[in-house]
Design an enzyme around this catalytic site. Structure first.
Site, short mmCIF file in Angstrom:
data_model
loop_
_atom_site.label_atom_id
_atom_site.label_comp_id
_atom_site.label_asym_id
_atom_site.label_seq_id
_atom_site.Cartn_x
_atom_site.Cartn_y
_atom_site.Cartn_z
N LEU A 217 6.91 1.75 4.02
CA LEU A 217 7.95 2.17 3.07
C LEU A 217 8.60 3.48 3.51
O LEU A 217 9.71 3.78 3.12
CB LEU A 217 7.36 2.33 1.67
N GLY B 181 0.83 -1.20 0.00
CA GLY B 181 0.00 0.00 0.00
C GLY B 181 0.86 1.24 0.00
O GLY B 181 2.05 1.19 0.34
N HIS C 179 -2.21 7.38 7.24
CA HIS C 179 -1.23 8.25 6.57
C HIS C 179 -1.86 9.57 6.14
O HIS C 179 -1.19 10.61 6.12
CB HIS C 179 -0.67 7.56 5.32
NI NI Z 1 3.01 3.27 5.61
#
Ligand code: NI
Length: 168
Positions: free
Chosen positions: A91, A48, A136
């Site tokens: 990430l 994702g 996020h």
């Molecule tokens: Ni993330």
């Protein structure tokens, strides 16, 4: 499409901590963003990616937990069920992993790239990913919610069932 630079926590990370704006224009620019985000996610072997991670403060995420690409614009959680403790990565937080408590199931309303209202129900890894990515958009990273840092014990094999391994 193009691979975009993924912002990392602790370096040029201001966008990771800001509240992303609602998307109101469902135009070519949005399509380009979503395309680039998917390409970036796949290139980094993630499950994702949220727009703020590529420095764009728009409420858009892409997810693929191995069941095909999901694009969500202006997603919001309608309902959650249950609770599960999972190991997540991100990430934007490379080479680290932590335990987080997430809902077992989640129902999300969003729009697609054309503005059409859609609903996605997820459980297991998809539910975790949906929550992680939507966080996020509000400047929240899994490390904020982490109940245990397991970076030292991090092994790739251990992460399969969670946030996608090298998720988001
Ligand atoms: Ni993330």
């Amino acid at each position: 499409m193009a691979i975009r630079n993924v912002l990392k926590l602790g370096q040029d990370d201001a966008a990771l901590r800001r509240h992303a704006r609602e998307v109101t224009k469902f135009d070519d620019r949005l399509a380009q963003l979503l395309g680039d985000m998917a390409e970036t996610m796949y290139a980094d072997d993630g499950a994702g990616l949220a727009a703020p991670q590529v420095g764009v403060l728009k409420r858009a995420v892409v997810i693929d937990v191995g069941e095909g690409l999901i694009e969500l614009v202006n997603p919001r959680v309608l309902e959650t069920q249950g609770e599960v403790t999972v190991v997540e990565g991100c990430l934007s937080v490379p080479d680290r992993a932590g335990r987080v408590v997430r809902p077992e199931k989640v129902r999300v309303q969003a729009q697609d790239r054309t503005g059409k209202v859609i609903e996605v129900e997820g459980e297991g890894m998809l539910a975790v990913c949906l929550c992680h990515e939507i966080d996020h958009l509000d400047g929240v990273l899994y490390v904020d919610k982490m109940i245990e840092d397991v970076s030292d014990r991090y092994r790739k094999a251990e992460r399969g069932a969670q946030d996608g391994g090298q998720v988001q």
